[in-house]
Design an enzyme around this catalytic site. Structure first.
Site, PDB file in Angstrom:
ATOM      1  N   GLU A  18     -12.200 -25.507   1.329  1.00 40.27           N
ATOM      2  CA  GLU A  18     -12.071 -26.254   0.194  1.00 40.27           C
ATOM      3  C   GLU A  18     -11.093 -27.212   0.309  1.00 40.27           C
ATOM      4  O   GLU A  18     -10.933 -28.167  -0.097  1.00 40.27           O
ATOM      5  CB  GLU A  18     -11.643 -25.279  -1.167  1.00 40.27           C
ATOM      6  CG  GLU A  18     -10.290 -24.607  -0.871  1.00 40.27           C
ATOM      7  CD  GLU A  18     -10.491 -23.699  -2.151  1.00 40.27           C
ATOM      8  OE1 GLU A  18     -11.450 -23.228  -3.062  1.00 40.27           O
ATOM      9  OE2 GLU A  18      -9.235 -22.884  -2.165  1.00 40.27           O
TER      10      GLU A  18
ATOM     11  N   HIS B 262     -15.797 -14.033 -10.800  1.00 46.05           N
ATOM     12  CA  HIS B 262     -14.769 -13.697 -11.689  1.00 46.05           C
ATOM     13  C   HIS B 262     -13.607 -14.282 -11.526  1.00 46.05           C
ATOM     14  O   HIS B 262     -12.656 -13.817 -10.559  1.00 46.05           O
ATOM     15  CB  HIS B 262     -14.488 -12.111 -11.613  1.00 46.05           C
ATOM     16  CG  HIS B 262     -15.727 -11.049 -12.260  1.00 46.05           C
ATOM     17  ND1 HIS B 262     -15.585  -9.843 -11.791  1.00 46.05           N
ATOM     18  CD2 HIS B 262     -16.611 -11.493 -12.899  1.00 46.05           C
ATOM     19  CE1 HIS B 262     -16.698  -9.396 -12.608  1.00 46.05           C
ATOM     20  NE2 HIS B 262     -17.330 -10.369 -13.417  1.00 46.05           N
TER      21      HIS B 262
END
Lengths: 713, 713
Positions: A507, A413
């Site tokens: 990341e 989400h």
């Protein structure tokens, strides 16, 4: 400033004369408390006779109130008590956790205002927690905080491991410097982010890790952040006094409170051993016990993901290259696909196959749903609906395929920080998960918050994150919240909160790289509040090999990547790289397959923030252990003892280490794997490369054949 | 200012030379359009040769854009068309509504920016509507409005009926003054309100009603306000030029737009007859047709309420006198009731009895649910849950009792402007209504909006109000939104939006009184956008008789209160007073019982804003008519003709009028009732008291016996 010096001086004078004192159970910590001549509450903390917190003021500044809540107090009734209980977490680093403290609750009467507050102190062997309490009473019901005025007066120009104070992001590299150097380093420390909002040239975030020149390790954080604004620390760098700096709302106000109410706990973890900081359970112990009755559906997860290939820009989240879409109008069925959409049926099945073959229980898929074409940077309100897949993503078909192989898809989400939109869709989104076999969701809040003017860490969003977790529990859904406020131990109360990012994760190795010492600091800072979905396990450090247009480099050796599964505690662990990169190093990948994700015991064998960490953990329900070491850019030689093993037993230790010539930058993939027999008498000296480390699986030998032919350590 | 004068002069020069022209179907209105030397779009409007709008600029100022959307345009393709259609509203003042206009859509190219917009004009016989359109295109997708720059240059120092521009309330008394006098009157005009935010000493709200010295009636408003900030008008009172002033968000920005998109329609209704303003259907005609497929559940409602006794402070919404409550913690079952809670079983049953005896279909009950103890002024987030009744309110029992008598309870959702809280509970709240036999809800937004920093009329809340209406339609629920943004005709598209307050209603008669001419203005202003839940029907004007501590006075005669059921069009009409006050005047109350609430035809017989209004309406599906007249503080003598009646028919007219010595202040309850026979040849001269009026029911005589013994008019 002068007023501050005078206040401190006065406090010093008064404190020693009339101070209340509270000692930790083992007597090493002493809390002093007094109310000074102006009626301001003052506390101090000593550890083995050394000052940890010099006399520091407490209180709050509130709006539209003649007296405020910082002065004009008199000491009222003081209640002391002792608490000693052992409890079992649903998942965790230990099977059992002891909660043992001496408590002192001080009532403070403000006679002019005819009201009172309470400050409650809990002194553990490894630190202090204290909070403000606002009991129900006629003359204190609703108030609005202008600022909380909690001070933490440091005893010197400590070394600190810090990130810039910011209302919207924690995704900064850490800085290691003296307190006095923060100001000069701040500007450079504030690197660009999708959503950021700094507030002071000497403001920093918590948890803040420090080391004094006389060898004290001091950690400042908060516990049980509920319906309150997140606390940052603003440093008076002349006097080395931190003061709480709460995150403001859209109007600059810092919290709407209705008594009866309590503030979060402010925590000071302290020891002369760095290991004790990592071993501390103060944060969890200050949180409410588990509120979920049936926790049988909450289980740690080892997962892979259709994710890294998008983070490296090799492929896209989006299905088309349309510059913008309107969700209820865009004709996806007939749109021209861009051919780079990663979350397509074929690709997802490949990941499912690999995950299934290698024992992973879930597969995260990002970019599965409509709306990614213009999800970012547009302040778009109705950006996602959380239930409509792209045309090439067959929800039921893929979940069924996954299930047939013992794998489950993990939901994603991304909210784009459009929070009203997420709340409007939340029930439908959670029900969709239930209807389609999902039981865990990674949520994200990338970008500036909508409602516009709010920030990621204000009271408004703190309320929202917990709302999402509580509602998820009603649907038996586990939540991993990215870009959310950094945790403060709420996972004890709501163990379906199995993770947060809320720091600079893996990341960033694709966005230019993180400092090689990053993971030697995170456990002392970000992880004090709860587990982190750090998503380690990158085997290909040269990202141009993944995507020729990506010139970023993962600042870690491969061996260190393995170690992170142990040193970065989390019940949720991702093998983040692409299957093809694991296929090239299946011998090393074996560690990731083997490593446990839930533990009966944890021992910090060695630690120095910013330099090295070695942790050993005992896999739940077994006699097996896993060890990990992560080190900084200088490299390090570890010396560890296996004396935590059971006496009289033999274990097979598989050691995944940096090769002698390994280096995070120039030779990251040089590693060695060797198997040896160890007992509780064994010792290991292991050299780690710069930005390197090692990982060891220690499996009880149940059969003499297992140890045949192996060297003994 | 100088630049403005020069611009206007230039525009004047250019307009006449190269202007596009559009005429209304009957040719009376002429729209001129041109792009001036700076590439700024300019329009003008004439009525029968007189200037209504002098040359005025159009455009928008947007953030972070080199060119803006106000200048640098060239005229592109121009498309003209005609539209003539008749449609039937689900409820309304007329059975059928004709939508007849000439349209001109002008494409404006901004070559430097390589993008274009469209301005679409629709010219009706009674006015103009125009809007901006932002078509889908590469170089215009997302933009943020700094200000809309729509001008309305007035031709003179008109008389205006205005309320102060405000982001949070319309609940001000009207002021009647020249445009040049607004500035001097503004400070006094801004009377206190629970939530208010004025922005300019010459800023006013729409709909704005004006009258020029040469007898033109001019009305400015907007239609179809969707996902855009509400427009106010800011007056340059040297040149009498209004410019649009949009409601800002929490950060001062005025709208987040994603192309393709359109602005709301800006409307100019104009005539030399005031009656035509009230007869205009421009607002509805500019809205989208009905989007609800099955409208069988949408029905006008005549109701009473457990409400006025709390508004007059005779009783309370709250059940206890606790200073504050926490909804999930307060022990209501064992709390000490304050004995003044109006919404208790016995009292509600009395109201049900009275409503049932007198033909009312619904009973509103306010204060039925927990949380009223501290609902107001605390900026309380979790203030109501919308589903938990007080201990003395038996939801199912009372609804059952009501139903057994042909009455239905009406729901009340006071949100206290805590809007995230309302949205979090909305599905559950609507489902609760369905499960408990409710089909209509009065919602309220009293107080400053939460999310804090937003206001009642910004884009954020405009989005919310429609969200609540659309979701209600899914549950087949009708909505009456108080404190919401003033309507703009959306009830055509969503006819379950059966009402709004969104103006100064009857409750203000209990808060000190409203100006006696108030209802001679509201139809020219507030009602231009849609019906108002004005809640008339107060029979006891001296409120100290209701509550000795209330010294307020209702500034109206009783006869005028009856007239309001006709002059204040609404499909939702309340008899707002206490049953005991009606019981004292059952002969007058008969009109309220008889008056229809849905119509086949409407005729404005006479009107002058601020002075008097007389309206006649034909009850749906009958040959009966109802007439109402409301007048100002001077009184008035009406002369009306009944020539709208069918020829050759006789009708019984029951005339409820002010007695000769009636006066809104000193003798409000002096009224006369007489029955006469009327035909379409009849005429009536009727004197109205100051702040008075009259009401007439005109019932077709189907039997000669009905007219026996009655005088003929």
């Amino acid at each position: 400033m002068n007023r501050l010096i005078i206040s401190i001086a006065l406090a010093l004078v008064c404190t020693m004369t009339h101070a209340q004192q509270l000692k930790s159970p083992d007597g090493n910590l002493t809390l002093g408390f007094e109310v000074d001549a102006e009626g301001s509450p003052v506390y101090s903390l000593d550890y083995k006779g050394k000052a940890v917190i010099k006399p520091s003021h407490l209180g709050l500044d509130i709006f539209d109130d003649q007296y405020g809540l910082a002065k004009g107090f008199e000491k009222g009734a003081i209640e002391t008590s002792t608490f000693d209980e052992t409890w079992e977490p649903v998942w965790g680093e230990w099977k059992q956790i002891r909660n043992h403290y001496n408590e002192m609750a001080v009532r403070l009467d403000q006679s002019k205002a005819n009201r009172h507050i309470i400050i409650r102190f809990r002194l553990f062997n490894d630190g202090l927690g204290f909070r403000y309490e606002f009991p129900e009473q006629p003359n204190l019901t609703y108030f609005v905080i202008r600022e909380e005025l909690t001070q933490f007066a440091m005893a010197g120009d400590h070394k600190a491991f810090w990130i810039p104070g910011d209302f919207d992001t924690q995704e900064y590299d850490y800085n290691e410097s003296k307190l006095s150097e923060i100001r000069g380093l701040m500007q450079k420390a504030i690197t660009p982010n999708a959503s950021q909002h700094s507030f002071s040239p000497t403001g920093v975030q918590t948890a803040l890790m420090m080391k004094s020149s006389d060898g004290l390790y001091i950690n400042l954080h908060e516990a049980a952040l509920v319906d309150y604004a997140c606390m940052h620390l603003n440093l008076d760098d002349r006097n080395f006094v931190f003061q709480s700096f709460l995150t403001p709302d859209a109007q600059g106000k810092k919290g709407y409170i209705q008594a009866p109410s309590t503030s979060p706990w402010r925590t000071v973890i302290v020891s002369d051993k760095a290991e004790d900081i990592l071993m501390s359970n103060i944060t969890l112990n200050l949180n409410e016990p588990c509120k979920i009755e049936d926790t049988s559906w909450i289980k740690p997860v080892k997962y892979m993901g259709v994710w890294w290939e998008m983070i490296t820009n090799k492929s896209t989240w989006s299905y088309t290259d349309a510059p913008a879409v309107k969700l209820d109008e865009f004709d996806y069925a007939n749109a021209k696909p861009n051919g780079t959409h990663a979350a397509n049926n074929d690709n997802v099945r490949k990941y499912i196959d690999f995950a299934a073959e290698n024992g992973f229980s879930q597969l995260l898929v990002e970019g599965w749903n409509v709306g990614w074409e213009d999800w970012f940077g547009k302040s778009k309100d109705y950006v996602f609906d959380f239930v409509t897949p792209y045309p090439d993503f067959d929800v039921k078909g893929l979940q069924s395929y996954a299930n047939s192989k013992g794998v489950r898809l993990m939901m994603h989400h991304e909210t784009s920080a459009s929070v009203r939109n997420y709340e409007r869709h939340m029930d439908e989104a959670y029900q969709f998960m239930v209807d389609n076999g999902y039981n865990s969701v990674k949520s994200g809040y990338v970008g500036d918050i909508i409602p516009r003017g709010e920030t990621h860490y204000g009271q408004w969003m703190v309320n929202h994150y917990l709302y999402a977790v509580k509602k998820a529990a009603q649907y038996k859904i586990m939540v991993n919240g990215h870009e959310a406020v950094r945790p403060t131990g709420l996972c004890r109360t709501y163990p379906n909160l199995i993770g947060n990012e809320s720091a600079r994760g893996t990341e960033y190795e694709s966005f230019g790289g993180s400092k090689p010492f990053h993971t030697t600091i995170l456990p002392f800072t970000r992880l004090i509040g709860g587990p982190m979905d750090y998503t380690p396990g990158i085997f290909e450090m040269d990202l141009s090999k993944v995507n020729p247009d990506n010139d970023s480099h993962v600042n870690s050796t491969l061996a260190r990547q393995l170690a992170l599964y142990v040193t970065m505690y989390s019940p949720l662990q991702m093998a983040a790289d692409l299957p093809e990169n694991y296929s090239r190093f299946m011998d090393a990948f074996q560690f990731i397959k083997d490593v446990a994700i839930d533990w009966d015991d944890t021992k910090v064998l060695a630690a120095e923030p910013g330099d090295y960490i070695t942790i050993a953990r005992k896999a739940k329900g077994t006699n097996n252990w896993f060890i990990g070491t992560t080190v900084d850019e200088n490299g390090y030689t570890s010396n560890i003892k296996f004396d935590f093993l059971d006496a009289g037993k033999k274990y097979i230790a598989t050691i995944y280490a940096d090769a002698a010539d390994a280096h995070y930058k120039t030779n990251p993939q040089a590693y060695t794997i060797r198997k040896v027999v160890v007992t509780n008498k064994s010792k290991l000296t292991q050299k780690c490369a710069p930005g390197g480390g090692f990982a060891i699986s220690v499996i009880e030998a149940t059969d003499i054949n297992q140890t045949k032919g192996l060297a003994k350590l």
